[in-house]
Write a protein that holds these residues in place. Structure first.
Motif, PDB file in Angstrom:
ATOM      1  N   CYS A 190      -3.078   1.502  -6.475  1.00 51.12           N
ATOM      2  CA  CYS A 190      -4.008   2.606  -6.613  1.00 51.12           C
ATOM      3  C   CYS A 190      -3.705   3.367  -7.903  1.00 51.12           C
ATOM      4  O   CYS A 190      -2.688   3.135  -8.559  1.00 51.12           O
ATOM      5  N   CYS A 191      -4.591   4.261  -8.252  1.00 50.60           N
ATOM      6  CA  CYS A 191      -4.342   5.162  -9.369  1.00 50.60           C
ATOM      7  C   CYS A 191      -4.957   6.516  -9.063  1.00 50.60           C
ATOM      8  O   CYS A 191      -5.804   6.639  -8.169  1.00 50.60           O
TER       9      CYS A 191
ATOM     10  N   VAL B 277      -8.783   9.550  -6.481  1.00 52.40           N
ATOM     11  CA  VAL B 277      -7.918   8.444  -6.086  1.00 52.40           C
ATOM     12  C   VAL B 277      -8.763   7.169  -6.047  1.00 52.40           C
ATOM     13  O   VAL B 277      -9.798   7.126  -5.392  1.00 52.40           O
ATOM     14  N   VAL B 278      -8.327   6.155  -6.782  1.00 52.45           N
ATOM     15  CA  VAL B 278      -9.083   4.898  -6.871  1.00 52.45           C
ATOM     16  C   VAL B 278      -8.213   3.753  -6.365  1.00 52.45           C
ATOM     17  O   VAL B 278      -7.096   3.541  -6.858  1.00 52.45           O
ATOM     18  N   LYS B 279      -8.722   3.018  -5.373  1.00 54.70           N
ATOM     19  CA  LYS B 279      -8.020   1.863  -4.815  1.00 54.70           C
ATOM     20  C   LYS B 279      -8.817   0.568  -4.981  1.00 54.70           C
ATOM     21  O   LYS B 279      -8.295  -0.508  -4.693  1.00 54.70           O
ATOM     22  N   ASP B 280     -10.051   0.691  -5.420  1.00 54.97           N
ATOM     23  CA  ASP B 280     -10.935  -0.467  -5.553  1.00 54.97           C
ATOM     24  C   ASP B 280     -10.381  -1.423  -6.606  1.00 54.97           C
ATOM     25  O   ASP B 280     -10.295  -1.097  -7.797  1.00 54.97           O
ATOM     26  N   LYS B 281     -10.002  -2.633  -6.183  1.00 58.98           N
ATOM     27  CA  LYS B 281      -9.381  -3.610  -7.081  1.00 58.98           C
ATOM     28  C   LYS B 281     -10.315  -4.020  -8.216  1.00 58.98           C
ATOM     29  O   LYS B 281      -9.868  -4.265  -9.346  1.00 58.98           O
TER      30      LYS B 281
ATOM     31  N   LEU C 278     -10.240  -1.143 -10.761  1.00 62.61           N
ATOM     32  CA  LEU C 278      -8.953  -1.116 -11.454  1.00 62.61           C
ATOM     33  C   LEU C 278      -8.838  -2.283 -12.438  1.00 62.61           C
ATOM     34  O   LEU C 278      -8.333  -2.124 -13.553  1.00 62.61           O
TER      35      LEU C 278
ATOM     36  N   LEU D 299       0.860   9.821  -0.514  1.00 68.62           N
ATOM     37  CA  LEU D 299      -0.189  10.069  -1.494  1.00 68.62           C
ATOM     38  C   LEU D 299      -0.643  11.526  -1.441  1.00 68.62           C
ATOM     39  O   LEU D 299      -0.855  12.172  -2.476  1.00 68.62           O
TER      40      LEU D 299
ATOM     41  N   THR E 161       0.829  -1.209   0.000  1.00 69.49           N
ATOM     42  CA  THR E 161       0.000   0.000   0.000  1.00 69.49           C
ATOM     43  C   THR E 161       0.861   1.256   0.000  1.00 69.49           C
ATOM     44  O   THR E 161       1.884   1.313   0.688  1.00 69.49           O
TER      45      THR E 161
END
Length: 274
Positions: A178-179, A153-157, A160, A130, A124
């Protein structure tokens, strides 16, 4: 957030919604353009208020929003929720402390040494790092300092993974922790060339910050009007006239970055004329 009832109608060649109160007084904005956002009949909107004198303001309703609302050219009553989202400077006591992280890499070294990284460790990215990266993006220059960029900010697998499957150039998202999606706000910057330029500057700032903090990143362009652009915008519930322009994948690299290929200065640098 202010909630009120109003109506949409014609004002010359424009379609506008009347603001039934003094927005400058309500939003404590004695001068400058007032940028607002909220919902009209439950549909998200963003825009800027136009002055009509004597403390009266209106909001222009573009064709996309008209269509979403079902406006047919006649006086049209609406229920509105409105907030002011001006980017005016905060007073000192309201300013958040800017997180500071030490980096041994000076600016020119970071710029010259940055390379695209597409493979990341299952680790992470720390929230403090970040935030520094995001603040670097917010520090980018833009035309007339309008700063028309927003970052998601996107962390949801699952998200993605779906984006990676939807674009062969974005496969690295499938294993990125993340992206950051850089979005351009057409309500703030009406000239699209300037909108793209400002978001590109923000993207580069963040890529350099990512490298300087010991992380790896790569950006993927989002082409307007393509299916992937619509997919990203839909998944993020982007408001009308806000579009995704770049997606930055980032994380801890699993391999040493390859040094950038040196440029041939003589063939790319010109003085006075071509």
């Amino acid at each position: 957030m202010v909630e009120f009832q109003s109506r949409i109608g014609k004002d010359g060649r424009l379609t506008v919604m009347e603001i039934p109160f003094d927005a400058r007084e309500t939003f404590q904005m004695p001068k400058g353009t007032i940028f607002v956002c909220g919902t009209i009949n439950g549909i998200p909107y963003r825009g800027k208020l136009l002055s009509r004198g004597n403390g009266k303001q209106v909001l222009t309703i573009d064709k996309t929003l008209q269509k979403g609302l079902g406006y047919a050219g006649q006086d049209f009553p609406v229920n509105v929720a409105m907030a002011c989202e001006n980017q005016a400077e905060m007073v000192d006591e309201e300013k958040e402390a800017i997180p500071r992280l030490h980096s041994d890499m000076e600016a020119i070294t970071a710029i010259a040494g940055r390379a695209s990284v597409r493979k990341y460790a299952d680790k992470t990215v720390e929230p403090q790092k970040l935030e520094v990266i995001l603040r670097a993006g917010l520090s980018a220059p833009s035309a007339k300092n309008k700063r028309p960029f927003h970052f998601v900010v996107v962390k949801d697998k699952a998200v993605l993974g779906a984006w990676a499957a939807g674009n062969s150039n974005a496969k690295m998202l499938s294993h990125a922790p993340c992206c950051i999606v850089v979005c351009g706000d057409g309500n703030v910057e009406g000239t699209r060339d300037f909108l793209v330029g400002g978001c590109a500057a923000a993207t580069q700032n963040m890529l350099i910050a990512i490298h300087a903090l010991g992380l790896g990143g790569v950006w993927c362009g989002v082409l307007r009007g393509k299916e992937w652009s619509r997919q990203v915008a839909a998944d993020l519930y982007l408001p009308v006239k806000v579009e995704p322009l770049t997606v930055i994948a980032l994380g801890y690299p699993t391999e040493q970055e390859k040094a950038p290929v040196p440029w041939d200065m003589k063939s790319h640098i010109h003085y006075e004329r071509w």
